[in-house]
Write a protein that holds these residues in place. Structure first.
Motif, PDB file in Angstrom:
ATOM      1  N   TYR A 121       0.822  -1.217   0.000  1.00  0.00           N
ATOM      2  CA  TYR A 121       0.000   0.000   0.000  1.00  0.00           C
ATOM      3  C   TYR A 121       0.858   1.270   0.000  1.00  0.00           C
ATOM      4  O   TYR A 121       0.358   2.347   0.292  1.00  0.00           O
ATOM      5  CB  TYR A 121      -0.889   0.044   1.251  1.00  0.00           C
ATOM      6  N   HIS A 141      -0.354   4.414  -1.562  1.00  0.00           N
ATOM      7  CA  HIS A 141      -1.577   4.973  -0.987  1.00  0.00           C
ATOM      8  C   HIS A 141      -1.266   6.051   0.052  1.00  0.00           C
ATOM      9  O   HIS A 141      -2.154   6.806   0.446  1.00  0.00           O
ATOM     10  CB  HIS A 141      -2.410   3.859  -0.354  1.00  0.00           C
ATOM     11  N   ASN A 142      -0.015   6.114   0.480  1.00  0.00           N
ATOM     12  CA  ASN A 142       0.361   7.128   1.464  1.00  0.00           C
ATOM     13  C   ASN A 142       0.368   8.531   0.866  1.00  0.00           C
ATOM     14  O   ASN A 142       0.405   9.521   1.602  1.00  0.00           O
ATOM     15  CB  ASN A 142       1.744   6.807   2.044  1.00  0.00           C
ATOM     16  N   ARG A 143       0.370   8.616  -0.454  1.00  0.00           N
ATOM     17  CA  ARG A 143       0.359   9.913  -1.130  1.00  0.00           C
ATOM     18  C   ARG A 143      -1.062  10.236  -1.597  1.00  0.00           C
ATOM     19  O   ARG A 143      -1.765   9.375  -2.110  1.00  0.00           O
ATOM     20  CB  ARG A 143       1.294   9.894  -2.344  1.00  0.00           C
ATOM     21  N   SER A 144      -1.463  11.480  -1.426  1.00  0.00           N
ATOM     22  CA  SER A 144      -2.783  11.920  -1.873  1.00  0.00           C
ATOM     23  C   SER A 144      -2.757  12.231  -3.364  1.00  0.00           C
ATOM     24  O   SER A 144      -1.844  12.924  -3.848  1.00  0.00           O
ATOM     25  CB  SER A 144      -3.229  13.156  -1.087  1.00  0.00           C
ATOM     26  N   LYS A 145      -3.747  11.749  -4.088  1.00  0.00           N
ATOM     27  CA  LYS A 145      -3.810  11.998  -5.529  1.00  0.00           C
ATOM     28  C   LYS A 145      -4.029  13.479  -5.833  1.00  0.00           C
ATOM     29  O   LYS A 145      -3.586  13.979  -6.869  1.00  0.00           O
ATOM     30  CB  LYS A 145      -4.938  11.169  -6.155  1.00  0.00           C
ATOM     31  N   SER A 146      -4.715  14.171  -4.942  1.00  0.00           N
ATOM     32  CA  SER A 146      -5.034  15.576  -5.195  1.00  0.00           C
ATOM     33  C   SER A 146      -3.830  16.501  -5.024  1.00  0.00           C
ATOM     34  O   SER A 146      -3.794  17.593  -5.590  1.00  0.00           O
ATOM     35  CB  SER A 146      -6.164  16.038  -4.269  1.00  0.00           C
ATOM     36  N   THR A 147      -2.839  16.059  -4.252  1.00  0.00           N
ATOM     37  CA  THR A 147      -1.678  16.928  -3.981  1.00  0.00           C
ATOM     38  C   THR A 147      -0.369  16.375  -4.544  1.00  0.00           C
ATOM     39  O   THR A 147       0.680  16.993  -4.367  1.00  0.00           O
ATOM     40  CB  THR A 147      -1.514  17.122  -2.461  1.00  0.00           C
ATOM     41  N   THR A 148      -0.433  15.223  -5.191  1.00  0.00           N
ATOM     42  CA  THR A 148       0.782  14.596  -5.727  1.00  0.00           C
ATOM     43  C   THR A 148       0.778  14.672  -7.249  1.00  0.00           C
ATOM     44  O   THR A 148      -0.219  14.310  -7.888  1.00  0.00           O
ATOM     45  CB  THR A 148       0.888  13.124  -5.279  1.00  0.00           C
ATOM     46  N   PRO A 199      -2.400   4.272  -8.191  1.00  0.00           N
ATOM     47  CA  PRO A 199      -3.455   5.261  -8.449  1.00  0.00           C
ATOM     48  C   PRO A 199      -3.896   5.228  -9.911  1.00  0.00           C
ATOM     49  O   PRO A 199      -3.088   4.948 -10.811  1.00  0.00           O
ATOM     50  CB  PRO A 199      -2.783   6.593  -8.103  1.00  0.00           C
TER      51      PRO A 199
END
Length: 696
Positions: free
Chosen positions: A401, A404-411, A534
């Motif tokens: 996972y 998953h630690n990274r946000s799609k909206s800010t990465t 993602p």
């Protein structure tokens, strides 16, 4: 862990009687209520009597014979132990001596229910083949029907004699006062009640009895249960009244959630059974529903009930009972071994019920036409079966996972691509496989891409995207089985699928299939890792399998099956169609002009309770200012400036006295455009400016 293994052993070897529905997967109290109602309705149709004996075991759990449990386990081929169990009595700060506990199942233990079910299991052997029986843990009943009371008495008394002997042998004791019988009959004239004995003590005949939470009466009118429900829900409404204060009360969504939890849940339980009562008997419950919605919305007391349904997006109780019946029928399709299955799908005397229309039909006869009209594809429902492999021997997959630690909206997509490249480098000796599911309206498909191999499947229409993602993983595992490589890494953008695998959710049939297949491949020496990636971030393999899944939407539907839960939305869609038709006919309804189509209406969280209440009353068109005359029995008020009947639409749209102030806040041609296009704060500010805000 011990309980799970014991339950699996009992279920896989069919050691528990089929009439036991207590704490077994796919079974509930409703199953027995459906069976009993079906049995009684059919008897009424044939002008027969039904006598049911409801048993009560005195201190059932506390008096269960431990040696008897061990003996039954031994007969099942198991060796059990219940030793070193002692107890002490404390009075204040003084403790008594220690005494060995030789009776009762372990209190507070998860094993208690299972062990008790094992001990009471043999009670089913006391029933004759033509006797209807039900068992939910220790709630036991037997029923028999006939046109002749003497025949029923003789038949049931023989069963009672066997049950008395069984209780003596197994260390149980039936309560002489709580064990009762009921005589169900709709025939006119005087009919003798049955005379039955339990260990030489007469069994009392009662006019009402609460069985598995439903109050039964001799004619199955359910009037006592409806009265009980109404009284119970009226008390719960007081909680809503306290929390719905216009000045400081909770918001509408919270109140609706609370209403569903403490009131609607009570009305829902058993509603598919007691909902067969005459409409005039059920009407008192409708007023509870209407009052609850009115309190939650803050609607004025004269508001039409149809407007309450639409504004809250909650259907009538009648429609809700139809939906719950469809949900139950859909679930039954996945459990053909359930004792209520035949009552639902193989109901008898359908033609006789059609001929005798004054007689209320059984559950299956009145529900299957709705089930067929809703077009729920029973052939596409995956039966829920027990795993042939013991659950404790199934392997738990390895899941990564880290992305998953990274946000799609800010990465940034390039960062995700870089992180993905690191994972591919770490597992460079693993063959990559990409999976994805796709859904477009009713069409659903799944795809697998293991370069250069491709495999796709078209799922049944209306299947969930979750099932599509799981089927895509199954396609990957099937490809691995024939692949020459021994190491694989499966990439998927379905987080819920991987979490279900990690959490070992074997109650879901597709998850169980995946775990079984994964375990099989693991034993063959295949090393498989699952990894979340993602979606739509430029990862080539994911983009490729996504396009394959979308292309498969137009392929021919395969013979795949999906869990019954995927088709539950169809029951909501079915009742919504009729609800919309009824709403379309109410062209004179004030809310209908604003909202001609059904949809979810949420409160505005930035507004206070009072502001949301005012907006709701404006939409519905009923307020204290315009409709209090109905409650006071006074003439309808007229606009002092225009000399026309005072209404919400007149105040908001046409009153000439407020034309100048109205134009400074909004300028629209209809109330529909007003509530769709104009900001709600402008409407509220307009009411404040003409000094009518607090009169709504």
């Amino acid at each position: 862990m011990i309980n799970d293994r014991l339950v699996w052993f009992l279920e896989s070897n069919n050691l528990l009687t089929n009439i036991q529905c207590g704490f077994r997967q796919g079974r509930s109290t409703i199953d027995h209520l459906v069976r009993l109602e079906n049995y009684i309705r059919d008897a009424f149709l044939k002008k027969e009597h039904v006598v049911t004996v409801f048993f009560d075991l005195e201190k059932a759990y506390e008096t269960t014979w431990q040696y008897g449990i061990l003996k039954d386990l031994f007969d099942f081929g198991l060796k059990g132990f219940l030793n070193d169990r002692n107890f002490r009595v404390r009075l204040g700060s003084t403790l008594s001596d220690t005494f060995p506990q030789e009776m009762g199942v372990p209190q507070g233990s998860i094993l208690s229910v299972t062990l008790f079910s094992i001990k009471i299991n043999s009670i089913a052997s006391c029933m004759k083949t033509d006797t209807e029986g039900s068992l939910y843990v220790d709630d036991f009943s037997i029923s028999y029907r006939s046109k002749h009371m003497c025949t029923m008495e003789r038949h049931l008394q023989q069963c009672l004699n066997k049950l008395t002997k069984w209780a003596d042998t197994n260390g149980f004791k039936f309560s002489k006062t709580k064990t009762v019988c009921m005589h169900f009959c709709q025939l006119r004239g005087l009919h003798p009640d049955p005379t039955l004995f339990l260990a030489k003590d007469p069994i009392p005949v009662v006019e009402e009895f609460k069985f598995l939470g439903l109050i039964l009466d001799p004619k199955l009118t359910f009037i006592p249960h409806i009265r009980y429900l109404r009284a119970k829900c009226k008390k719960s409404l007081d909680i809503l009244k306290v929390l719905s204060s216009t000045d400081w009360g909770s918001n509408r969504d919270t109140l609706l959630m609370l209403y569903k939890a403490i009131i609607l849940s009570k009305l829902d339980y058993g509603s598919i059974i007691y909902g067969s009562a005459r409409p005039s008997y059920l009407r008192p419950l409708d007023s509870i529903h209407h009052e609850g919605l009115r309190i939650c919305l803050g609607a004025y007391r004269t508001s039409p009930v149809e407007s309450l349904y639409v504004e809250s997006n909650e259907p009538s109780l009648s429609s809700r009972r139809t939906k719950l019946s469809l949900d139950y029928t859909t679930k039954m399709q996945a459990y053909p071994n359930n004792p209520a299955y035949n009552c639902v799908f193989h109901a008898q005397h359908e033609n006789m019920y059609a001929y005798h229309q004054r007689i209320i039909p059984s559950f299956g006869v009145r529900t299957i036409p709705h089930f067929e009209a809703a077009e729920i594809p029973s052939a596409d429902i995956l039966p829920s079966i027990l795993s042939p492999t013991p659950p404790w021997l199934l392997e738990i997959p390895t899941v990564i996972y880290s992305l998953h630690n990274r946000s799609k909206s800010t990465t940034h997509p390039l960062e995700f691509q870089s992180l993905f490249a690191e994972i591919r480098h770490t597992y460079r000796d693993h063959q990559p496989i990409y999976t994805d599911g796709s859904k477009d309206q009713a069409k659903v498909s799944a795809a697998m891409y293991a370069p250069p191999f491709i495999d796709t499947s078209r799922l049944p229409d209306n299947a969930s995207i979750f099932s599509a993602e799981l089927h895509a993983l199954l396609l990957a595992l099937r490809r691995i089985e024939t692949h020459k490589s021994s190491k694989f890494i499966i990439f998927t953008d379905s987080l819920s699928s991987l979490q279900s695998l990690s959490h070992f959710n074997i109650k879901h049939p597709l998850i169980l299939k995946l775990l079984e297949h994964y375990t099989h491949l693991h034993h063959k020496g295949k090393s498989i890792i699952f990894c979340w990636i993602p979606s739509h971030m430029g990862i080539k393999g994911n983009e490729k399998v996504d396009s394959l899944a979308k292309a498969a939407l137009n392929s021919t539907q395969s013979s795949l099956k999906v869990p019954y839960s995927d088709f539950k939305p169809l029951s909501r869609k079915y009742i919504t169609q009729f609800w919309q038709l009824d709403w379309d006919n109410l062209v004179n309804n004030k809310l209908h002009h604003i909202q001609p189509s059904l949809k979810q209406n949420q409160h505005i969280s930035a507004f206070s309770r009072r502001e949301n209440v005012v907006l709701t009353r404006l939409r519905i068109g009923h307020s204290h200012l315009t409709h209090s005359f109905l409650l006071k029995k006074e003439p309808r008020p007229l606009c002092t400036f225009c000399n026309v009947p005072l209404s919400i639409e007149h105040i908001l749209m046409t009153c000439s006295a407020f034309a100048r102030k109205r134009s400074s806040f909004f300028n629209v041609m209809s109330s529909k455009i007003l509530f769709e296009k104009v900001a709600p704060e402008h409407i509220l500010n307009y009411l404040e400016s003409i000094d009518l805000y607090h009169k709504i």
